[in-house]
Design an enzyme around this catalytic site. Structure first.
Site, PDB file in Angstrom:
ATOM      1  N   SER A   1      11.127 -13.595  32.120  1.00 36.00           N
ATOM      2  CA  SER A   1      11.435 -14.907  31.540  1.00 36.00           C
ATOM      3  C   SER A   1      12.424 -15.651  32.420  1.00 36.00           C
ATOM      4  O   SER A   1      13.030 -15.073  33.324  1.00 36.00           O
ATOM      5  CB  SER A   1      12.045 -14.711  30.153  1.00 36.00           C
ATOM      6  OG  SER A   1      13.336 -14.141  30.293  1.00 36.00           O
ATOM      7  N   LYS A   2      12.559 -16.929  32.106  1.00 36.88           N
ATOM      8  CA  LYS A   2      13.526 -17.750  32.834  1.00 36.88           C
ATOM      9  C   LYS A   2      14.925 -17.158  32.669  1.00 36.88           C
ATOM     10  O   LYS A   2      15.718 -17.158  33.596  1.00 36.88           O
ATOM     11  CB  LYS A   2      13.471 -19.169  32.272  1.00 36.88           C
ATOM     12  CG  LYS A   2      14.325 -20.154  33.038  1.00 36.88           C
ATOM     13  CD  LYS A   2      14.044 -21.561  32.569  1.00 36.88           C
ATOM     14  CE  LYS A   2      15.150 -22.134  31.715  1.00 36.88           C
ATOM     15  NZ  LYS A   2      16.500 -22.061  32.259  1.00 36.88           N
ATOM     16  N   ARG A   3      15.163 -16.617  31.489  1.00 35.91           N
ATOM     17  CA  ARG A   3      16.481 -16.020  31.238  1.00 35.91           C
ATOM     18  C   ARG A   3      16.734 -14.820  32.175  1.00 35.91           C
ATOM     19  O   ARG A   3      17.832 -14.621  32.668  1.00 35.91           O
ATOM     20  CB  ARG A   3      16.606 -15.591  29.776  1.00 35.91           C
ATOM     21  CG  ARG A   3      17.951 -15.928  29.205  1.00 35.91           C
ATOM     22  CD  ARG A   3      18.083 -15.684  27.708  1.00 35.91           C
ATOM     23  NE  ARG A   3      16.975 -16.196  26.921  1.00 35.91           N
ATOM     24  CZ  ARG A   3      16.200 -15.431  26.143  1.00 35.91           C
ATOM     25  NH1 ARG A   3      16.393 -14.136  26.070  1.00 35.91           N
ATOM     26  NH2 ARG A   3      15.241 -15.975  25.430  1.00 35.91           N
TER      27      ARG A   3
ATOM     28  N   GLY B   1      15.522 -14.487  35.139  1.00 34.21           N
ATOM     29  CA  GLY B   1      15.800 -15.066  36.452  1.00 34.21           C
ATOM     30  C   GLY B   1      17.260 -15.501  36.541  1.00 34.21           C
ATOM     31  O   GLY B   1      17.957 -15.193  37.507  1.00 34.21           O
ATOM     32  N   ASP B   2      17.742 -16.172  35.501  1.00 40.78           N
ATOM     33  CA  ASP B   2      19.141 -16.635  35.482  1.00 40.78           C
ATOM     34  C   ASP B   2      20.082 -15.430  35.555  1.00 40.78           C
ATOM     35  O   ASP B   2      21.070 -15.434  36.278  1.00 40.78           O
ATOM     36  CB  ASP B   2      19.439 -17.422  34.201  1.00 40.78           C
ATOM     37  CG  ASP B   2      18.664 -18.729  34.149  1.00 40.78           C
ATOM     38  OD1 ASP B   2      18.153 -19.140  35.216  1.00 40.78           O
ATOM     39  OD2 ASP B   2      18.543 -19.321  33.058  1.00 40.78           O
TER      40      ASP B   2
END
Ligand code: GLU
Length: 507
Positions: A265-267, A269-270
């Site tokens: 998820s984008k999370r 990646g962050d």
């Protein structure tokens, strides 16, 4: 006669394009090209509540950056235009009505309050989900429970309604997935999905089937997350009498987070410090920009090659493959069933491979913005030479600054202590006399400078190794960079002398 191969990527324009989405595009594209077919981009924007300004253009831009240009699209047009579902709104109603007429769908007039009441009434505990299905539908306000006249009256006086599919009871719905083989579903477990919404728009389920049919799609490849919807789609193909024309399906495995399980998820990646979107995505609602692979300095060829290998290989162990090679070698049956863990280090490895393969002129164009952003403004000739010298060491485009900044600016001598540690009078005397010699050196090439350096080292009774690291740090500021005499050659005599003098003054 075999049908012409036609595939589609059918995104909903709701936000940034996840790398899993780009991989779906890529597999569609490779399959289309390998089979001399057409690759269609269809924008599935029937959910008006999820509409995001700019998202469609962003998808088009991402595809263009990746070199995965559709043959038919909202901008390119094509024989089955329009390719934006919201512009096809009127067309879907006819099919919803056909389904009602044949008894496979029905009008449902339930208000949100009715639905809520049903849920609370039938809920066993707080974990159970209550569906609108064979167990509940006969307790609701729909054309299965109301008389024909009552239904007509409700329709005539403009009562809001949706159209739902009537899922058959006790049926096993089976299809053969190109990657997973035979898959079956129990019809009793699937709810009566809405096909047409109160605003007159179709839902994804109806629109995807109608459009795949009308656009003559032969193969539909999409993410595994759509597998639970497959039974609804299969039935719709059947109920509409189109079973013969149903595309062959392949549900692509998820791209998993590097650590643990589950979809990347984008999370993640962050949290782990890498992008998951193809390009920078600006979210107008949050006024927030999410960084993309393009902006952190990926080459599109490396990005797509890396994605191709996330879940597929040609069986020979070959990893770096051009788009042409991928088109030749790709087959959907070789796509793995299991999810592939994303590995950012591997992604960077691919990028480095492509940087090494790319000619210096092209790299110069790509890297210049990153260098200029840091205040580097090299002449084109110098920049090309520097690129040739350092490209092996560059993984991402901004590395052309990190690995080459000392060619474009006088660096701060950050690692002076590393010279100081072993500094002595003998070294000072060598550098001082070499400096005076350098002033007179008439041929300024890496070979000549090195020869000159060697001569002085010998005269001073030192070993080359005693002075190489100090010289590097004097010219570069740290312990990195290409050959030190190449550096001296490219920064020029005056600058070389100046940097050595500056360092000596601090020692
Ligand atoms: N509109 C769906 C999406 O947003 C498409 C799924 C499919 O390809 O059928 O991914």
């Amino acid at each position: 006669m075999n049908k012409r191969v036609r595939v589609r990527f059918a995104p909903s324009p709701t936000g940034g394009l996840h790398l899993g989405g780009v991989r779906t595009v890529l597999y569609n594209y490779l399959f289309a090209k390998a089979n001399g077919g057409d690759f269609v981009l269809r924008i599935e924007d029937t959910d008006q509540t999820r509409f995001v300004e700019g998202a469609e253009q962003y998808i088009l831009d991402c595809l263009a950056w990746c070199g995965l240009e559709p043959d038919e699209s909202t901008v390119k047009g094509g024989p089955y235009a329009p390719y934006r579902q919201s512009e096809r709104k009127e067309l879907y109603r006819e099919y919803a009505e056909k389904l009602i007429a044949s008894g496979h769908a029905y009008y449902a007039f339930d208000t949100p309050a009715d639905l809520e009441e049903m849920r609370s009434k039938h809920r066993v505990d707080e974990h159970s989900t209550v569906q609108y299905d064979r167990t509940t539908r006969m307790h609701m306000r729909n054309s299965l429970t109301l008389s024909g006249d009552a239904v007509l009256e409700l329709l005539n006086n403009g009562t809001p309604y949706v159209v739902r599919i009537k899922m058959p009871e006790n049926e096993t719905i089976v299809f053969s997935d190109m990657i997973r083989g035979d898959i079956s579903f129990d019809s009793n477990l699937v709810d009566d999905k809405v096909l047409l919404k109160a605003d007159g728009m179709p839902t994804y389920h109806l629109a995807v089937v109608v459009d795949d049919y009308l656009m003559k799609i032969t193969h539909a490849f999409r993410g595994e997350e759509w597998l639970p919807s497959a039974p609804v789609h299969l039935l719709l193909w059947d109920f509409l009498g189109w079973k013969e024309d149903m595309p062959q399906w392949a549900h692509l495995p998820l791209i998993l987070k590097p650590d643990g399980n589950g979809k990347l998820s984008k999370r993640d990646g962050d949290r782990l410090g890498f992008p998951v979107f193809a390009m920078n995505w600006y979210d107008p609602a949050k006024n927030e920009t999410t960084t993309g692979f393009r902006e952190i300095g990926f080459l599109p060829q490396a990005f797509t090659n890396m994605l191709a290998m996330l879940g597929w290989n040609d069986g020979t162990g070959k990893e770096v493959m051009s788009m042409e090679e991928l088109i030749k070698a790709f087959s959907i049956e070789r796509v793995h069933k299991g999810g592939a863990k994303f590995d950012f280090e591997k992604a960077k490895w691919f990028n480095n491979q492509y940087i090494q393969q790319t000619d210096n002129e092209t790299l110069a164009k790509l890297a210049l913005p990153y260098v200029a952003a840091q205040g580097g403004h090299p002449s084109p000739e110098l920049f090309l030479k520097v690129i040739g010298l350092i490209k092996e060491r560059c993984t991402l485009l901004p590395d052309f600054w990190a690995q080459g900044h000392f060619f474009f600016e006088t660096p701060e001598i950050k690692e002076l202590p590393a010279i100081q540690d072993k500094w002595n009078e003998a070294k000072r005397s060598f550098f001082e006399s070499w400096l005076s010699g350098l002033e007179l050196l008439s041929v300024w090439t890496d070979v000549a400078i090195e020869q000159h350096f060697n001569d002085y080292i010998a005269q001073h009774g030192l070993k080359k190794g005693d002075a190489m690291l100090p010289l590097r740090i004097m010219l570069v500021g740290g312990k990195y960079g290409p050959g030190v005499f190449h550096i001296a050659d490219l920064i020029g005599k005056e600058e070389t002398i100046k940097r050595i003098q500056t360092a000596l003054a601090q020692l």
